[in-house]
Design a protein around this motif. Structure first.
Motif, mmCIF file in Angstrom:
data_model
loop_
_atom_site.group_PDB
_atom_site.id
_atom_site.type_symbol
_atom_site.label_atom_id
_atom_site.label_comp_id
_atom_site.label_asym_id
_atom_site.label_seq_id
_atom_site.Cartn_x
_atom_site.Cartn_y
_atom_site.Cartn_z
ATOM 1 N N PRO A 1 -5.550 16.882 -6.562
ATOM 2 C CA PRO A 1 -4.933 17.221 -5.266
ATOM 3 C C PRO A 1 -5.835 16.934 -4.067
ATOM 4 O O PRO A 1 -5.350 16.791 -2.945
ATOM 5 C CB PRO A 1 -4.654 18.730 -5.397
ATOM 6 C CG PRO A 1 -5.584 19.202 -6.463
ATOM 7 C CD PRO A 1 -5.757 18.065 -7.395
ATOM 8 N N GLU A 2 -7.154 16.854 -4.287
ATOM 9 C CA GLU A 2 -8.056 16.551 -3.176
ATOM 10 C C GLU A 2 -7.869 15.119 -2.661
ATOM 11 O O GLU A 2 -8.287 14.793 -1.547
ATOM 12 C CB GLU A 2 -9.519 16.776 -3.587
ATOM 13 C CG GLU A 2 -10.048 15.864 -4.673
ATOM 14 C CD GLU A 2 -9.844 16.411 -6.082
ATOM 15 O OE1 GLU A 2 -10.686 16.138 -6.946
ATOM 16 O OE2 GLU A 2 -8.829 17.096 -6.295
ATOM 17 N N ILE B 1 0.841 -1.207 0.000
ATOM 18 C CA ILE B 1 0.000 0.000 0.000
ATOM 19 C C ILE B 1 0.869 1.248 0.000
ATOM 20 O O ILE B 1 0.590 2.223 -0.713
ATOM 21 C CB ILE B 1 -0.936 0.006 1.227
ATOM 22 C CG1 ILE B 1 -1.933 -1.140 1.146
ATOM 23 C CG2 ILE B 1 -1.680 1.330 1.338
ATOM 24 C CD1 ILE B 1 -2.834 -1.261 2.360
ATOM 25 N N PHE B 2 1.938 1.225 0.802
ATOM 26 C CA PHE B 2 2.833 2.385 0.889
ATOM 27 C C PHE B 2 3.476 2.687 -0.463
ATOM 28 O O PHE B 2 3.502 3.844 -0.904
ATOM 29 C CB PHE B 2 3.905 2.109 1.947
ATOM 30 C CG PHE B 2 4.856 3.249 2.155
ATOM 31 C CD1 PHE B 2 4.488 4.349 2.911
ATOM 32 C CD2 PHE B 2 6.126 3.226 1.584
ATOM 33 C CE1 PHE B 2 5.364 5.406 3.095
ATOM 34 C CE2 PHE B 2 6.998 4.272 1.762
ATOM 35 C CZ PHE B 2 6.620 5.373 2.524
ATOM 36 N N ASN C 1 -0.538 14.957 -1.029
ATOM 37 C CA ASN C 1 0.667 14.620 -0.261
ATOM 38 C C ASN C 1 0.643 13.118 0.035
ATOM 39 O O ASN C 1 -0.387 12.452 -0.131
ATOM 40 C CB ASN C 1 0.735 15.446 1.031
ATOM 41 C CG ASN C 1 -0.517 15.282 1.875
ATOM 42 O OD1 ASN C 1 -0.783 14.202 2.409
ATOM 43 N ND2 ASN C 1 -1.309 16.354 1.991
ATOM 44 N N PRO C 2 1.764 12.573 0.490
ATOM 45 C CA PRO C 2 1.837 11.114 0.723
ATOM 46 C C PRO C 2 0.813 10.585 1.716
ATOM 47 O O PRO C 2 0.308 9.470 1.544
ATOM 48 C CB PRO C 2 3.269 10.914 1.245
ATOM 49 C CG PRO C 2 4.034 12.035 0.655
ATOM 50 C CD PRO C 2 3.092 13.206 0.625
ATOM 51 N N LEU C 3 0.476 11.369 2.764
ATOM 52 C CA LEU C 3 -0.490 10.891 3.746
ATOM 53 C C LEU C 3 -1.890 10.789 3.145
ATOM 54 O O LEU C 3 -2.602 9.792 3.356
ATOM 55 C CB LEU C 3 -0.514 11.819 4.964
ATOM 56 C CG LEU C 3 0.668 11.692 5.930
ATOM 57 C CD1 LEU C 3 0.548 12.707 7.056
ATOM 58 C CD2 LEU C 3 0.750 10.277 6.498
ATOM 59 N N THR D 1 1.216 6.683 -6.807
ATOM 60 C CA THR D 1 -0.025 7.379 -7.153
ATOM 61 C C THR D 1 0.073 8.860 -6.831
ATOM 62 O O THR D 1 -0.422 9.704 -7.591
ATOM 63 C CB THR D 1 -1.209 6.756 -6.390
ATOM 64 O OG1 THR D 1 -1.207 5.342 -6.581
ATOM 65 C CG2 THR D 1 -2.528 7.312 -6.895
ATOM 66 N N CYS D 2 0.716 9.188 -5.713
ATOM 67 C CA CYS D 2 0.913 10.598 -5.348
ATOM 68 C C CYS D 2 1.749 11.310 -6.403
ATOM 69 O O CYS D 2 1.440 12.426 -6.825
ATOM 70 C CB CYS D 2 1.570 10.689 -3.970
ATOM 71 S SG CYS D 2 1.931 12.366 -3.434
ATOM 72 N N THR D 3 2.807 10.666 -6.859
ATOM 73 C CA THR D 3 3.688 11.253 -7.881
ATOM 74 C C THR D 3 2.944 11.465 -9.200
ATOM 75 O O THR D 3 3.121 12.485 -9.867
ATOM 76 C CB THR D 3 4.904 10.346 -8.117
ATOM 77 O OG1 THR D 3 5.560 10.115 -6.868
ATOM 78 C CG2 THR D 3 5.881 10.989 -9.084
ATOM 79 N N LEU D 4 2.101 10.525 -9.559
ATOM 80 C CA LEU D 4 1.407 10.586 -10.847
ATOM 81 C C LEU D 4 0.244 11.576 -10.868
ATOM 82 O O LEU D 4 0.029 12.277 -11.868
ATOM 83 C CB LEU D 4 0.880 9.192 -11.223
ATOM 84 C CG LEU D 4 1.927 8.128 -11.584
ATOM 85 C CD1 LEU D 4 1.244 6.777 -11.769
ATOM 86 C CD2 LEU D 4 2.689 8.527 -12.857
#
Length: 266
Positions: free
Chosen positions: A166-167, A150-151, A171-173, A157-160
């Motif tokens: 953004p919603e 998952i991490f 960020n990673p969290l 997914t955050c990078t892409l």
């Protein structure tokens, strides 16, 4: 004085009496959540806090603190009682003091956790807890690997998509939380639909849908299904071991009975 202390000890060492207090306190806390219309219940709330403090004092005096602390239920109960007792500051001090430590008043709701003590009245609870502990221990490596998966997926997914959605992935969290949502089949179509709405071109939309479909399939359907099945199997295996032991004992008794019968026939 001694008679009064003995009477109080008998009363507060009675689990049924304590259970009634716990339930009444939980009802009071529940009603207080409705706001000012039940504001007067704060006095009852403080009264129950004092009762729980008396209970802890009597139990410690009866068995000694070391013996009292050995019991896990007592430890949990004591910590909740001490923390919730901080809310008595509202009763003894003025509003300035209350506002200065207003966050402490939230802690009084922790007394609702005392309702956990109802679990003590459930038959075979210890055996059920042992089954859960065994299941968690057996699947701990799988669960750790699943969390790492998952991490990793959440970082990718955050990078892409952090600029596109953004919603969800700013960020990673946030990305970790929403990736876990997809793994649990929650919002698995809403999130990709939001990203697709802001994407241009059929190829890009197709790739987005394939990406999240792969996450859902490998993480949500296969991954979560595997962990669930392993947990259930581990919990059932503990019961199976118990049945096998009983069957083995029964077979040994039957063998012994057969030997005795053979001896008599001879």
């Amino acid at each position: 004085m001694n008679k009064l202390w003995r009477a109080l000890s008998r009363l507060f060492l009675n689990d049924i009496f304590i259970l009634i207090i716990v339930i009444l306190n939980c009802i009071v806390i529940f009603l207080q959540c409705y706001g000012d219309q039940f504001r007067y219940l704060s006095y009852w709330d403080n009264f129950f806090t004092i009762l729980f403090m008396i209970e802890a004092t009597i139990k410690i005096s009866s068995s000694g603190f070391r013996e009292y602390w050995k019991d896990r239920w007592n430890r949990c109960d004591y910590i909740i009682t001490v923390v919730s007792a901080l809310s008595l500051g509202q009763f003894f001090y003025n509003n300035t003091f209350t506002e200065a430590i207003g966050f402490i008043t939230v802690l009084r709701s922790l007394r609702a956790l005392k309702l956990i003590r109802i679990l003590k009245f459930i038959p075979n609870l210890s055996s059920f807890v042992k089954s859960i502990q065994l299941a968690v221990k057996t699947t701990s490596i799988i669960m750790l690997a699943f969390f790492i998966l998952i991490f990793i997926v959440s970082i990718i997914t955050c990078t892409l998509f952090r600029n596109v959605a953004p919603e969800y992935f700013a960020n990673p969290l946030d990305s970790l939380y929403n990736t876990f949502r997809i793994f649990t089949v929650e919002g698995w179509y809403e999130i990709p639909d939001t990203i697709v709405a802001g994407s241009a071109g059929m190829v890009g939309k197709l790739l987005v849908r394939l990406y999240f479909s792969a996450i859902l399939f490998f993480g949500g359907i296969i991954g979560m299904g595997l962990i669930t099945s392993l947990l259930v199997d581990a919990m059932a295996s503990d019961n199976n071991d118990e049945v096998l032991k009983k069957m083995k004992s029964l077979e040994e008794k039957l063998d012994e009975l057969n030997r005795k019968l053979d001896g008599k026939e001879k």
